[in-house]
Design an enzyme around this catalytic site. Structure first.
Site: not given
Lengths: 346, 346, 346, 346
Positions: A149-151, A154
């Site tokens: 996932g993106c979160y 990061s």
């Protein structure tokens, strides 16, 4: 190498379109099938006019694809349905799945967070979690990669090396994350209308976002103990970009400079992860449209704490860019092949 | 009551223009003098075309104002110069100062954060810190009110009652704040150009922002002990609006519902502070252009912690709106006089 | 005067919410009923959180309203259904209708552009077209006012006086209009998602927009002959605001200065229409949130032609503000009552 | 071919940075010198953090460049100074100049519009106007190419073939153009601050913009008679993108379909110019970050007239992309080399 024939399942969403953008100039991957069940029969250019100048196959439904002629599948479908689609694919295709369906190793956790039992538990055990820089060896030999996932991307890029090195405490990680609106997808909903998003911001999914268990799974592995995090995502009036501002308690004696040093050691040769110069705050706009992750660390006013900033483009390193990076790896190509678009600023 | 003659010093900045907006329809305050030293002689409408339909005095320099005919001064000048300007005002005028010059009681702290000794130390001792809802009695009788900063306003409204009630710990307050770009003022700088701000975000002034000592001063008073906070501001691609997302450690046994109950008790009759319904995340756009502060609290995933969200319009409750609210109070008017503009959404 | 009891039909759309904003501080109109059929039973604050601090009646369906106790109705419903709703209202209520249903005098034209015969032709003959500054006398005595469309308002204010004065030719009017996205309403559609609107623009409804016949009807009346216009609307990445850039052929010998002089004569005492200083281009942001229309004219490079710019806030002078202005007029109140909010800039 | 050593003069502006973006992955052009007089000595990454991951030469002043080792110069300097800088370059270097300095063939016109005599008149006679698709042969053999302005590019691509074919009248061309804010450059000015640009629009340079004579020069050549145009540019709240909406009078009997047919004939094989499907309005966001120009034509309501829409990215096809396209041509490379980045949407 010889041409790899690629199918993109779910080409009518933003991550699908982003895969098309990245593959359009890829020297080895050729887009052979694009699917979008509700828009089958349409030209891609009528769904995404930015493709007007590209020579692309017409959109079809998944059951119209002859997977015998496909080598690689990017699956950009909604979670839930993904499991059954992937379970039905022939054994010879390699798969990078951009949904959340194969990210959680713990099937009970999946059931809890997604509200139904997993439909392909055997496949789940084969799936490799695909944060490229952290799981490179396993990805290279995998058949099915669960693209992060993106979160979580990061967050893990900065935190995993620090937890492994014992530089930060695992029980006091406070993540204040901010995302562009493309992360919410292209389905028409009132809350992501232009007038509802522009010129304002707010937190959402407070203490209940589905990326929390994914983050905790991977940080727990790194810390070798169960990690629970505070995770508060926010919706920002921008299309692309993601910033995680992470407040951590440092190990005794550690300073922000030690975090930076640890990153430099781990990521010094990585093409896509950059530790910025000391004191420079990463900005999401400076990675827009690229597969880069820029990170930095700062000493806090609260003694013994530090502030970490990490930025990616949620559609690139947070989704389609990392997916192509992973597929490159799975086919023995350089990870930068077709993924080295430079940031678009301004 | 009879008409109050008002001067706005520094009318060519955003907070000055916002004072004009709020006073344009005020029934008791009449704008008698508007100053802007570098633009003296110009019509306000040539500096701010939104004023084209208003009948306003021409801009003058400060030394052209006859303060004998002025009852009330809003001072919207840059910090530093403000001290000397205010020191020179005649004794009969009441003053609300929107700069940072009189906010810090401790002159050493002022020297440390602003890089020079305070130039009007005697006046500083008379100044009353003007967070209206928390200092009402002192403001009502003050001659000089130091209008709070925008970040401090958004932080103190939720935190001060909780610290006073002992519901949160004072040594573990982590503030992740987000501001619209108007907070940076109207002076032309590369870093606030449209192309540098739109469609992206970043933290700035990490662990070094000048609003930190102001926040700490007031929270220390509430907590009756020295408080240090983690404070990380971010610049958001929007003109107006401010969100403080605050992660706190709860007192033993306390839950988010207790924070909400404490606020309701303190703010239940306030016209401008609203505790939103349980579970609703405050959005900056829903207070845009208004003097409201919307707050809420949520239990965190990390046991014993809570997440607080507080939104204001940085130019209204964070600056000019609170300034007019204070001046109303100083002249015995209802606080809502001329300040009850409803939010502009969308 | 005694309190006027007001119903807003269709309070869950943007123009409905804007009516609430304008009436919240209105001294004579009291919001007695707010309807939203699909959201009946909800608090207005749950549909529009910016209303959290207002004391408003709960949303109901239209058939739950007792119109015997209502004096004035603002109808902000979709076109088509409006006709039947208004036809069913009791005779004593005065109505301002914000839909397009009663704007076209020619029922055949209505049929052509809206695709079905008009359902209340008798009412149509009673309806008064409500561009306040141009139809003041008729509006004052009307029972049913058809509030003008946003584009037509922005076009007629500058053009009608010029056509009446014979200063411009009627057969060569080229309108390039630009609108904020709130004009498209709050219904969830893919084409007005944040990601589809931000950071780009495009024309739409080229030569086929339904505001064209409305513009032509009113310009024809002013010119005393049939007028056809070129009308190209554009969608702009902003919530509010409308700019019509109009290229006209001047009458022999006329110059832009003559247009400005004609406007000054007609609009010199109007509270809401302002001719800007010579050479100053009107900006939509300078009328945001206000009922103002700013206009100006410029000589073109093409000999004998001029360029006219006209800006309004599409939700205020282009919809709800003008609606309240009209209702004030219908009840003998000053037009500025409750409508003199100043522009919100920045 | 062997490596071409490239200098970018003026690398600290937006067009300079965009050249870096396009050349970063160019297989034949190697960035050997980057100049920025006021920022000489700095790393490019400190001026443009999006370059943090690139290996680039440090910024130097122009007089520090040894042009003996340079083959190709992109000149992205302000107009005026450019003339002298280019005049001083050695004869062996090929030059694409992105300023306006060599675009006007008529030195008197230059003097009139720029307020001073041209400082390199001899060079002006050698300069080739570089609208690639329309001047390909001359560009291929030129030493000095005057890269077209952004507005002129967006206007000429659709209009030149139509004027040559006699499909539109030359004396009634009305251009309503809209530009992103990056066209105003990176120098800090109040009028392009975020708060002054976002959520609003306005016309500027009405009937006085310096791109008018450039447009007229090239349209006159195509029409074989003097052409004067109406040209009204607008500033749009977006970083990149340009839309020219052009209202034209058709030759007797012609329809929009004829314009489309003429374009298809001329541009059918062009890689960067695309005639969209009938009825589809070009959107700037669909060419963002790419060298594409999308065009289309529509019949107007005014009989005998048509509406043309043309979109480009002002920094790419309107500046740096076309510059690289031209330099490719000058060095015998395919025009798409290093210029075929796909649009970044959303």
């Amino acid at each position: 190498m010889s041409e790899v024939k690629v199918a993109i399942l779910g080409a009518s969403g933003y991550t699908g379109a982003e895969l098309v953008r990245m593959l359009a100039n890829h020297p080895s991957f050729r887009m052979t099938a694009l699917t979008a069940d509700r828009k089958a029969g349409q030209e891609m250019a009528s769904v995404f006019p930015q493709c007007a100048a590209l020579d692309l196959p017409r959109l079809v439904s998944i059951d119209q694809v002859d997977f015998a002629g496909i080598d690689a599948v990017f699956c950009a479908l909604p979670h839930g349905t993904t499991q059954e689609v992937i379970a039905a694919l022939p054994a010879h295709v390699k798969i990078v799945d951009l949904s959340a369906d194969f990210r959680l190793y713990d099937l009970d956790a999946y059931n809890t967070w997604y509200g139904h039992p997993h439909k392909a538990p055997a496949l789940q055990t084969q799936a490799v979690y695909g944060l490229t820089e952290l799981k490179r060896a396993a990805i290279a030999t995998a058949r099915l990669v669960a693209n992060p996932g993106c979160y979580p991307t990061s967050v893990q890029i900065p935190l995993v090396p620090l937890l492994k090195a014992g530089l930060i405490e695992a029980d006091d990680i406070i993540i204040d994350a901010k995302s562009g609106t493309s992360g919410a997808g292209r389905a028409a909903k009132e809350n992501i209308l232009y007038c509802e998003v522009t010129e304002g911001l707010h937190a959402y999914g407070i203490a209940s976002h589905r990326h929390a268990p994914e983050i905790e799974q991977e940080l727990s592995e790194a810390a070798r103990k169960d990690v629970v995090v505070s995770f508060t995502p926010h919706l920002i009036p921008m299309s692309r970009g993601m910033l995680s501002t992470i407040n951590v308690r440092l190990a005794a004696g550690a300073k922000a400079a030690d975090l930076r040093a640890a990153w430099t050691q781990v990521y010094g040769d990585e093409p896509f992860v950059k530790v910025l110069a000391a004191g420079v705050a990463p900005q999401t706009r400076h990675v827009r449209g690229s597969n880069y992750c820029f990170i930095n660390a700062f000493d806090d006013r609260l003694p013994g704490r530090a502030i970490i900033c990490s930025v990616i483009d949620n559609l690139v390193k947070g989704a389609s860019g990392q997916a192509v990076q992973n597929m490159n790896l799975m086919f023995g190509l350089a990870e930068t092949t077709g993924t080295n678009q430079q940031p678009l600023f301004p």
